[in-house]
Design a protein around this motif. Structure first.
Motif, PDB file in Angstrom:
ATOM      1  N   GLN A 216     -38.656 -22.217   8.094  1.00 35.74           N
ATOM      2  CA  GLN A 216     -37.521 -22.434   8.991  1.00 35.74           C
ATOM      3  C   GLN A 216     -37.922 -22.383  10.464  1.00 35.74           C
ATOM      4  O   GLN A 216     -37.342 -23.090  11.284  1.00 35.74           O
ATOM      5  N   SER A 217     -38.895 -21.559  10.784  1.00 34.57           N
ATOM      6  CA  SER A 217     -39.304 -21.411  12.185  1.00 34.57           C
ATOM      7  C   SER A 217     -39.861 -22.709  12.760  1.00 34.57           C
ATOM      8  O   SER A 217     -39.973 -22.847  13.984  1.00 34.57           O
ATOM      9  N   GLN A 218     -40.192 -23.673  11.892  1.00 34.68           N
ATOM     10  CA  GLN A 218     -40.727 -24.948  12.349  1.00 34.68           C
ATOM     11  C   GLN A 218     -39.679 -26.067  12.340  1.00 34.68           C
ATOM     12  O   GLN A 218     -40.007 -27.238  12.539  1.00 34.68           O
ATOM     13  N   ARG A 219     -38.402 -25.694  12.121  1.00 32.66           N
ATOM     14  CA  ARG A 219     -37.371 -26.710  11.921  1.00 32.66           C
ATOM     15  C   ARG A 219     -36.206 -26.583  12.910  1.00 32.66           C
ATOM     16  O   ARG A 219     -35.109 -27.074  12.671  1.00 32.66           O
ATOM     17  N   GLU A 220     -36.462 -25.937  14.035  1.00 26.12           N
ATOM     18  CA  GLU A 220     -35.366 -25.667  14.972  1.00 26.12           C
ATOM     19  C   GLU A 220     -34.744 -26.933  15.534  1.00 26.12           C
ATOM     20  O   GLU A 220     -33.557 -26.944  15.894  1.00 26.12           O
ATOM     21  N   SER A 221     -35.513 -28.017  15.618  1.00 27.16           N
ATOM     22  CA  SER A 221     -34.946 -29.272  16.124  1.00 27.16           C
ATOM     23  C   SER A 221     -33.837 -29.779  15.208  1.00 27.16           C
ATOM     24  O   SER A 221     -32.856 -30.377  15.671  1.00 27.16           O
ATOM     25  N   LEU A 222     -33.974 -29.546  13.893  1.00 26.68           N
ATOM     26  CA  LEU A 222     -32.924 -29.948  12.940  1.00 26.68           C
ATOM     27  C   LEU A 222     -31.658 -29.140  13.148  1.00 26.68           C
ATOM     28  O   LEU A 222     -30.538 -29.670  13.066  1.00 26.68           O
ATOM     29  N   TYR A 223     -31.809 -27.851  13.419  1.00 28.77           N
ATOM     30  CA  TYR A 223     -30.637 -26.997  13.632  1.00 28.77           C
ATOM     31  C   TYR A 223     -29.946 -27.372  14.945  1.00 28.77           C
ATOM     32  O   TYR A 223     -28.716 -27.366  15.030  1.00 28.77           O
ATOM     33  N   ARG A 224     -30.745 -27.702  15.944  1.00 34.50           N
ATOM     34  CA  ARG A 224     -30.182 -28.109  17.243  1.00 34.50           C
ATOM     35  C   ARG A 224     -29.373 -29.396  17.086  1.00 34.50           C
ATOM     36  O   ARG A 224     -28.272 -29.540  17.640  1.00 34.50           O
ATOM     37  N   GLU A 225     -29.916 -30.335  16.305  1.00 40.36           N
ATOM     38  CA  GLU A 225     -29.225 -31.607  16.078  1.00 40.36           C
ATOM     39  C   GLU A 225     -27.900 -31.380  15.348  1.00 40.36           C
ATOM     40  O   GLU A 225     -26.868 -31.980  15.694  1.00 40.36           O
ATOM     41  N   ALA A 226     -27.917 -30.502  14.339  1.00 40.59           N
ATOM     42  CA  ALA A 226     -26.686 -30.208  13.598  1.00 40.59           C
ATOM     43  C   ALA A 226     -25.663 -29.520  14.493  1.00 40.59           C
ATOM     44  O   ALA A 226     -24.457 -29.826  14.436  1.00 40.59           O
ATOM     45  N   LEU A 227     -26.143 -28.633  15.348  1.00 41.74           N
ATOM     46  CA  LEU A 227     -25.242 -27.926  16.260  1.00 41.74           C
ATOM     47  C   LEU A 227     -24.585 -28.911  17.227  1.00 41.74           C
ATOM     48  O   LEU A 227     -23.394 -28.780  17.550  1.00 41.74           O
ATOM     49  N   ASP A 228     -25.337 -29.913  17.658  1.00 42.02           N
ATOM     50  CA  ASP A 228     -24.771 -30.938  18.542  1.00 42.02           C
ATOM     51  C   ASP A 228     -23.635 -31.704  17.837  1.00 42.02           C
ATOM     52  O   ASP A 228     -22.616 -32.022  18.446  1.00 42.02           O
ATOM     53  N   LYS A 229     -23.834 -31.983  16.543  1.00 44.99           N
ATOM     54  CA  LYS A 229     -22.790 -32.684  15.778  1.00 44.99           C
ATOM     55  C   LYS A 229     -21.528 -31.839  15.644  1.00 44.99           C
ATOM     56  O   LYS A 229     -20.413 -32.369  15.571  1.00 44.99           O
ATOM     57  N   LEU A 230     -21.721 -30.539  15.614  1.00 46.30           N
ATOM     58  CA  LEU A 230     -20.597 -29.622  15.415  1.00 46.30           C
ATOM     59  C   LEU A 230     -19.925 -29.203  16.719  1.00 46.30           C
ATOM     60  O   LEU A 230     -18.931 -28.467  16.696  1.00 46.30           O
ATOM     61  N   ARG A 231     -20.453 -29.646  17.851  1.00 47.01           N
ATOM     62  CA  ARG A 231     -19.941 -29.198  19.153  1.00 47.01           C
ATOM     63  C   ARG A 231     -18.416 -29.311  19.300  1.00 47.01           C
ATOM     64  O   ARG A 231     -17.784 -28.412  19.857  1.00 47.01           O
ATOM     65  N   PRO A 232     -17.794 -30.393  18.826  1.00 44.64           N
ATOM     66  CA  PRO A 232     -16.334 -30.486  18.996  1.00 44.64           C
ATOM     67  C   PRO A 232     -15.573 -29.372  18.260  1.00 44.64           C
ATOM     68  O   PRO A 232     -14.391 -29.148  18.555  1.00 44.64           O
ATOM     69  N   HIS A 233     -16.232 -28.713  17.331  1.00 45.74           N
ATOM     70  CA  HIS A 233     -15.577 -27.676  16.529  1.00 45.74           C
ATOM     71  C   HIS A 233     -16.021 -26.266  16.924  1.00 45.74           C
ATOM     72  O   HIS A 233     -15.719 -25.299  16.222  1.00 45.74           O
ATOM     73  N   THR A 234     -16.741 -26.140  18.040  1.00 44.04           N
ATOM     74  CA  THR A 234     -17.299 -24.842  18.414  1.00 44.04           C
ATOM     75  C   THR A 234     -16.792 -24.388  19.773  1.00 44.04           C
ATOM     76  O   THR A 234     -16.220 -25.176  20.526  1.00 44.04           O
ATOM     77  N   TYR A 235     -17.029 -23.119  20.070  1.00 43.74           N
ATOM     78  CA  TYR A 235     -16.714 -22.583  21.400  1.00 43.74           C
ATOM     79  C   TYR A 235     -17.609 -21.373  21.660  1.00 43.74           C
ATOM     80  O   TYR A 235     -18.082 -20.715  20.736  1.00 43.74           O
ATOM     81  N   TRP A 236     -17.808 -21.089  22.939  1.00 46.45           N
ATOM     82  CA  TRP A 236     -18.638 -19.956  23.330  1.00 46.45           C
ATOM     83  C   TRP A 236     -17.816 -18.666  23.292  1.00 46.45           C
ATOM     84  O   TRP A 236     -16.632 -18.663  23.621  1.00 46.45           O
ATOM     85  N   CYS A 237     -18.496 -17.614  22.881  1.00 46.54           N
ATOM     86  CA  CYS A 237     -17.841 -16.308  22.739  1.00 46.54           C
ATOM     87  C   CYS A 237     -18.657 -15.258  23.491  1.00 46.54           C
ATOM     88  O   CYS A 237     -19.881 -15.208  23.365  1.00 46.54           O
TER      89      CYS A 237
END
Length: 283
Positions: A74-95
């Motif tokens: 997993q430590s070598q796959r952070e770009s995939l998590y970043r991409e998924a997080l970008d897709k989810l941005r409309p459904h997220t908020y900072w806390c």
């Protein structure tokens, strides 16, 4: 094609609790004529122990639990998590809430013992914060677990808006596991029942990301005499690397005794696994 996986965290040597999950996953995959992958969940670097991943892999090999393809880290796959997080941005908020603030304002505990997030920062519209949360809704998540049976959860009520990007700068487990299972084409997840209550959160994210939902099979968690889950934190000992240890795992899983892995594979029957979420490990 059936594609299963074993995804240990490299926090120490393979112990009996981890072996039970690995054996169940391996046997279920091989009995279906499928592939079995290994993924090292080393995203939480502070908890990862140097050399533990290699030690776990050597233990699997010694026990005959061979895997297909390359081991994924997993430590070598952070770009995939970043991409998924970008897709989810409309459904997220900072806390900006601290754990203490959440504990003080939460009205109940979730099934996993954590405080249910009360949605304090939902409407603030902050452009940055300590952690990034996913906004949940009132849809009921239902799924049929192959051992535990019909399951349902209202994520908004029972869990609250959960974290995808942590205050310490790490991607959260719930996001990473969904991204990895989808990227690896996992069709069947076989793991411990301590993760059963996390499954609706993962299905919620799968739906938002538009990726398939695997079948799930949750085996009982092995606990010690004090009722604690076997883990490094509770002093679980490293296993002996012999087939006798595999036989012990088979007994725990309700399977017939076997003289070798080939016989265990012929006998494998997931219907024999106990539907209890936790079982004491007998000597």
């Amino acid at each position: 094609m059936y594609t299963g996986r074993f995804a240990p965290s490299p926090t120490g040597p393979l112990h009996m609790g981890s072996l039970i999950a690995a054996a169940a996953s391996w046997l279920d995959a091989r009995a279906a004529g499928g592939r079995w992958l290994v993924r090292i969940e080393d995203l939480d670097r502070p908890r990862s122990v140097p050399g533990a991943a290699d030690e776990i892999l050597r233990a699997l090999e010694r026990l005959g639990l061979g895997w297909d393809g390359e081991v994924v880290y997993q430590s070598q796959r952070e770009s995939l998590y970043r991409e998924a997080l970008d897709k989810l941005r409309p459904h997220t908020y900072w806390c900006d809430c601290t754990r203490r603030e959440i504990a003080d304002s939460s009205l109940a505990l979730a099934t996993d013992g954590a405080h249910i997030y009360p949605g304090t920062c939902r409407a603030r519209g902050a452009r940055a914060g300590r952690a990034l949360r996913i906004r949940t809704d009132r849809q009921e998540i239902r799924f049929d677990d192959r051992v535990q049976g019909a399951q349902s959860q209202l994520v908004e009520r029972d869990i609250g808006d959960f974290v995808l990007y942590r205050a310490d700068g790490l991607y959260a487990y719930q996001l990473a596991v969904v991204v990895d299972d989808a990227a690896q084409g996992i069709t069947d997840v076989v793991r411990g029942a301590d993760l059963l209550d996390s499954t609706p959160r993962q299905i919620y994210l799968q739906r938002l990301l538009g990726v398939p939902t695997p079948r799930y099979l949750h085996v009982p968690v092995a606990v010690n005499a004090a009722g604690e889950k076997l883990s490094k934190q509770t002093g679980a000992a490293p296993i002996e690397l012999s087939f006798q240890t595999v036989r012990k795992a088979l007994r725990f899983l309700g399977q017939p005794d076997a003289a070798n892995l080939d016989e265990a594979l012929r006998n494998w029957n997931s219907a024999l696994i106990s539907r209890r979420r936790a079982l004491a490990l007998r000597p």
